[in-house]
Motif scaffolding. Structure first.
Motif, mmCIF file in Angstrom:
data_model
loop_
_atom_site.group_PDB
_atom_site.id
_atom_site.type_symbol
_atom_site.label_atom_id
_atom_site.label_comp_id
_atom_site.label_asym_id
_atom_site.label_seq_id
_atom_site.Cartn_x
_atom_site.Cartn_y
_atom_site.Cartn_z
ATOM 1 N N ASP A 123 35.790 35.090 56.560
ATOM 2 C CA ASP A 123 35.901 36.553 56.013
ATOM 3 C C ASP A 123 35.430 37.354 56.959
ATOM 4 O O ASP A 123 34.107 37.177 57.469
ATOM 5 N N VAL A 124 36.171 38.229 57.823
ATOM 6 C CA VAL A 124 35.800 39.219 58.445
ATOM 7 C C VAL A 124 34.398 40.209 58.172
ATOM 8 O O VAL A 124 33.797 40.627 58.703
ATOM 9 N N LEU A 125 34.942 40.640 56.772
ATOM 10 C CA LEU A 125 33.980 41.618 56.221
ATOM 11 C C LEU A 125 32.559 40.750 55.981
ATOM 12 O O LEU A 125 31.623 41.432 56.357
ATOM 13 N N GLU A 126 32.627 39.776 55.365
ATOM 14 C CA GLU A 126 31.367 39.102 55.087
ATOM 15 C C GLU A 126 30.532 38.718 56.354
ATOM 16 O O GLU A 126 29.452 38.939 56.670
ATOM 17 N N PHE A 127 31.322 38.306 57.483
ATOM 18 C CA PHE A 127 30.815 38.195 58.655
ATOM 19 C C PHE A 127 30.134 39.423 59.381
ATOM 20 O O PHE A 127 29.095 39.532 59.873
ATOM 21 N N GLY A 128 30.793 40.554 59.236
ATOM 22 C CA GLY A 128 30.655 41.628 59.928
ATOM 23 C C GLY A 128 29.281 42.469 58.900
ATOM 24 O O GLY A 128 28.329 42.816 59.875
ATOM 25 N N GLU A 129 29.489 42.395 57.657
ATOM 26 C CA GLU A 129 28.278 42.926 57.108
ATOM 27 C C GLU A 129 26.945 42.161 57.249
ATOM 28 O O GLU A 129 25.848 42.631 57.179
ATOM 29 N N SER A 130 27.109 40.911 57.635
ATOM 30 C CA SER A 130 25.740 39.872 57.607
ATOM 31 C C SER A 130 24.904 40.455 58.895
ATOM 32 O O SER A 130 23.732 40.108 59.022
ATOM 33 N N TRP A 131 25.687 41.146 59.801
ATOM 34 C CA TRP A 131 25.054 41.696 61.190
ATOM 35 C C TRP A 131 24.371 43.237 60.800
ATOM 36 O O TRP A 131 24.288 43.704 61.939
ATOM 37 N N LYS A 132 24.591 43.576 59.705
ATOM 38 C CA LYS A 132 24.195 45.230 59.654
ATOM 39 C C LYS A 132 22.912 45.251 59.528
ATOM 40 O O LYS A 132 21.746 44.392 58.744
ATOM 41 N N LEU A 133 22.062 46.293 59.961
ATOM 42 C CA LEU A 133 20.610 46.553 60.034
ATOM 43 C C LEU A 133 20.210 47.257 58.776
ATOM 44 O O LEU A 133 20.582 48.491 58.737
ATOM 45 N N THR A 134 19.803 46.525 57.926
ATOM 46 C CA THR A 134 19.731 47.206 56.500
ATOM 47 C C THR A 134 18.448 47.838 56.592
ATOM 48 O O THR A 134 18.413 48.722 55.646
#
Length: 333
Positions: free
Chosen positions: A317-328
């Motif tokens: 899943d693109v969204l799951e992958f992308g959001e996993s690299w967000k600087l929280t």
């Protein structure tokens, strides 16, 4: 029913299940194989290298093929029919140093497929500056750029215009993140650098369709950093004064900002075209193959495992992958 009858019935049932399993599994495997991100096509000649380049680039989003791994070379050769085919690799800029023509990055340390048993590349008569595929097994030969050849391979690159992304291994995808994300970073045991980028909604976004763009880039190498916020560029050191040799170089031009830095034997280059928010990222060197992570993937030559999360797991899943690299821990404003 007798024991023999029951046994025969069970065997028929097992056979039916096995055949059904194969019937469903085979198309699934075929779909997986066809899901690769590389799109190649053949253009036919006769034509010299320059004409081949121009014909590929006349198609929006296309360029002469520049294979960077055996996987990509294998995909190209699926279209091969006997003959000679131009590639986008030359030493026109610096004699003896073959580079990808679109960004002038040397191919050594990334991928080569020269016909070394025949002594290639040999620069025969001092005029062989372009590259062709000249054998059934895909081996390369250097040849005079003005020589007329039958065909050329073109590849679809599409650029890096937001919101489209393309990993180091060539996996193209669309991700509409908002906020700060790890674009790529050193994921070896001793992390030496990281590059983060900030995405914001574009002016033409609507509540029903969010489209994002790159608005800022932050690069940290050792104790040195560079912050690009549009045309506002800030550099410095996390310890105050910069005592080490300057490792981050920035060139500001009329329509773009180019940044590059070197770690070990590898040079990373970011070319940010401000007006259309196009961000092109590339690297030259081999020290960080399989040691990178972030939105640009893991740089192991295989695009099929690029959606790797920080915990090492591979997702589809693109969204799951992308959001996993967000600087929280970093605010988006």
């Amino acid at each position: 029913m007798s024991i023999v009858g029951k046994t025969a019935t069970m065997l028929r049932l097992i056979l039916i299940l096995a055949v059904s399993s194969l019937a469903f599994a085979a198309p699934h495997e075929e779909l997986i194989e066809k899901r690769h991100p590389y799109i190649y096509k053949v253009i036919t000649g006769p034509m010299n290298w320059y004409e081949a380049r121009d014909r590929c680039e006349a198609m929006v989003g296309w360029q002469l093929a520049q294979p960077k791994s055996q996987f990509q070379m294998d995909e190209i050769m699926k279209l091969y029919v006997a003959g000679f085919y131009w590639l986008g690799i030359t030493d026109l800029v610096n004699e003896g140093t073959f580079t990808y023509y679109s960004n002038e990055i040397p191919i050594d340390g990334i991928y080569t497929n020269w016909d070394v048993d025949s002594g290639e590349p040999n620069n025969e008569n001092g005029i062989e500056d372009c590259t062709e595929i000249w054998k059934l097994n895909g081996l390369w030969n250097d040849v005079n750029c003005l020589l007329v050849r039958s065909h050329a391979f073109c590849e679809y690159h599409g650029g890096h215009n937001d919101p489209h992304m393309r990993t180091f291994d060539g996996h193209a995808y669309t991700f509409q993140g908002i906020g700060w994300y790890y674009l790529f970073k050193d994921c070896s045991d001793n992390t030496h650098f990281e590059v983060t980028t900030k995405f914001e909604p574009r002016e033409d976004s609507t509540p029903d369709q969010i489209k994002t763009r790159t608005v800022a880039i932050n690069v940290t190498v050792g104790n040195q950093y560079a912050i690009l916020d549009g045309r506002d560029v800030t550099t410095g050191s996390t310890g105050g004064m910069v005592t080490d040799a300057k490792v981050i170089t920035i060139q500001e031009e009329d329509k773009s900002i180019k940044l590059h830095f070197t770690s070990k034997d590898t040079t990373f280059t970011l070319n940010w075209t401000l007006r259309n928010h196009a961000l092109d990222v590339s690297y030259s060197g081999s020290s960080y193959n399989r040691k990178l992570c972030g939105l640009m993937g893991n740089a192991d030559g295989d695009p099929r495992n690029d959606f790797q999360k920080p915990d090492g797991s591979i997702v589809k899943d693109v969204l799951e992958f992308g959001e996993s690299w967000k600087l929280t821990d970093k605010k988006s404003d």
